[in-house]
Design a protein around this motif. Sequence first.
Motif, PDB file in Angstrom:
ATOM      1  N   THR A 106     -10.635  70.098  59.488  1.00  0.00           N
ATOM      2  CA  THR A 106      -9.651  69.241  60.376  1.00  0.00           C
ATOM      3  C   THR A 106     -10.166  68.888  61.646  1.00  0.00           C
ATOM      4  N   PHE A 107      -9.823  67.836  62.417  1.00  0.00           N
ATOM      5  CA  PHE A 107     -10.169  67.614  63.798  1.00  0.00           C
ATOM      6  C   PHE A 107      -9.007  66.907  64.087  1.00  0.00           C
ATOM      7  N   ARG A 135      -7.873  65.131  68.099  1.00  0.00           N
ATOM      8  CA  ARG A 135      -8.173  64.793  69.760  1.00  0.00           C
ATOM      9  C   ARG A 135      -6.956  64.640  70.473  1.00  0.00           C
ATOM     10  N   ALA A 168     -17.584  67.581  64.715  1.00  0.00           N
ATOM     11  CA  ALA A 168     -16.416  67.553  63.517  1.00  0.00           C
ATOM     12  C   ALA A 168     -16.813  66.866  62.286  1.00  0.00           C
ATOM     13  N   ASN A 169     -17.473  66.011  62.240  1.00  0.00           N
ATOM     14  CA  ASN A 169     -17.626  65.047  61.194  1.00  0.00           C
ATOM     15  C   ASN A 169     -18.773  65.787  60.118  1.00  0.00           C
ATOM     16  N   LYS A 229     -21.653  65.856  55.569  1.00  0.00           N
ATOM     17  CA  LYS A 229     -20.846  67.261  55.748  1.00  0.00           C
ATOM     18  C   LYS A 229     -21.762  68.121  55.472  1.00  0.00           C
ATOM     19  N   THR A 270      -5.173  72.562  63.881  1.00  0.00           N
ATOM     20  CA  THR A 270      -6.125  71.887  63.380  1.00  0.00           C
ATOM     21  C   THR A 270      -7.240  72.707  63.581  1.00  0.00           C
ATOM     22  N   ASN A 271      -8.327  72.649  62.809  1.00  0.00           N
ATOM     23  CA  ASN A 271      -9.672  73.734  63.003  1.00  0.00           C
ATOM     24  C   ASN A 271     -10.302  73.269  64.329  1.00  0.00           C
ATOM     25  N   ILE A 272     -10.807  72.027  64.686  1.00  0.00           N
ATOM     26  CA  ILE A 272     -11.316  71.751  65.652  1.00  0.00           C
ATOM     27  C   ILE A 272     -10.308  70.943  66.893  1.00  0.00           C
ATOM     28  N   VAL A 319     -18.555  66.062  70.289  1.00  0.00           N
ATOM     29  CA  VAL A 319     -17.669  66.733  69.813  1.00  0.00           C
ATOM     30  C   VAL A 319     -17.243  66.139  68.278  1.00  0.00           C
ATOM     31  N   SER A 320     -16.841  64.743  68.530  1.00  0.00           N
ATOM     32  CA  SER A 320     -16.324  64.213  67.189  1.00  0.00           C
ATOM     33  C   SER A 320     -17.585  64.131  66.276  1.00  0.00           C
TER      34      SER A 320
END
Length: 371
Positions: A106-107, A109, A100-101, A243, A146-148, A96-97
Motif C-alpha cells: 500500500t502507498f 502520499r 511503490a508501483n 510488480k 500504509t506500507n510506504i 518514490v511513486s
Amino acid sequence: MNQSSTPPVSPKSGGSANPPAAPAAQPTSNAPAAGKPRNLADVLREFAEHQQKMRDELGKVIVGQTDTIEQLLAAIFTRGHCLLEGVPGLAKTLMVSTLANILDVTFKRVQFTPDLMPSDITGTQVLEEDESGRRMFRFVEGPIFTNILLADEINRTPPKTQAALLEAMQERQVSIGRDTHTLPDPFFTIATQNPVEQEGTYPLPEAQLDRFMFNIKIDYPTAEEEERILTATTRGETQTVNKVLSARAILTCQKLVASIAAGPLVIRYASRLVRATRPSDDSAPDYVRELVDWGAGPRAGQNLIAGAKAIAAMNGRFNVEPGDIHRIALPVLRHRIATNFQAQAEGMNTDAIITRLLQDIEIPEPPKMAK
C-alpha cells in the motif's frame, strides 16, 4: 547500473521466514532441484535477480539516478527511512511513486502544507452513535497507516505536524489518546524537500533528521540523460511497470540482509569513522575540532552497518567489506554532522568533511596469526 543479488523469495510468493534454509517455494531456472534445501549462495543469487528486476522496472520511468535508486533499495531492505533533497523538477516524487508501483504494497502520499494538522496524518477519534443511542469513539486511521508513506515537501509544515512522524518512524506505531495503534509491516517513510527555498519553510529538527537512515541528495542529470528524459517525456506515451515483490517477500529480504556477516574489523572501522565526526572525541582530527559543532551518534554507526549489509547482499556477497561502508557513508552521515561558521567561511560543508574523513581514517588491520 550495478549488478546485484537475488531475493530469497519468489516475487509473488513471499517466501519463508528463514531464507537460508528454506526450500524453494517455486522452482526457477536458477533454483536447485525440488526438495533440495537452498544454501545461502542460492538465496543471494535469487535476491540479486529480484533486486536487478526492480532496477530494470524503475529504469522504464526514471532515467539515470543509479546511486539514488541503490540507496532507496538499501533502505527498503534494512527497514530504513529516506530523506530526498533536490531542486524542483528532478523527479523525486515520481521516483518514490514508481518504486511503490513495483512493490505489491500500500502507498499513500501526503502533501505537507503550512495548515496541515497532526491528525491529518495520524488519524482522529470520531464520535458515533449506535442504534440504541449509545455514543462511542471510533478511531479513523490517517494516511500514515500504509506500507510506504511519501511525505512530500516535509519542510513546508510546522514542527507540530512534523513531530507526528517521530513515533511512527522509530517505534512504527501511533499513539492516539490512551490507545496505541501498530503500523503495517513493512513501513517506510520517504520524505522530500527542496533545499533551495527558505521562505515559508520549517527546517526539520535534528531529532527527526536522525531518524532518517539516508539523506539522499539528487543532482541534475548529465547532458545525455537529460536528452533521454526530454525524448521519453514528450512523446505522450505512458510506461507501465510490473510488480516485483510482495510485502511478505520484502520482510523475507530484510531477514536475509540482516543475516549478512559484518566482521569485527568492519564494525571497528564504522565505529572509528563515526567517532571521528565528534569534535570532543580524542580520535577526531584537528579539522573536525575546528569546523564541527557536534557529530554523529550511535544510530549513525548502526545505519552504516545495516546499509553496508544491504550493499553486500545486493552484490551477492556473504559479508561486508570496508568499501561498502565507503559507498553509503555520505548519505548516512551528512545530516548527522553540524558545521560551524568557520566551516561555512572556508566553504567546507558536511560532504567535504566526510570525504576527507574517509581518506584519513585508516581501515583497521586484521590481527596477525601467531607463529
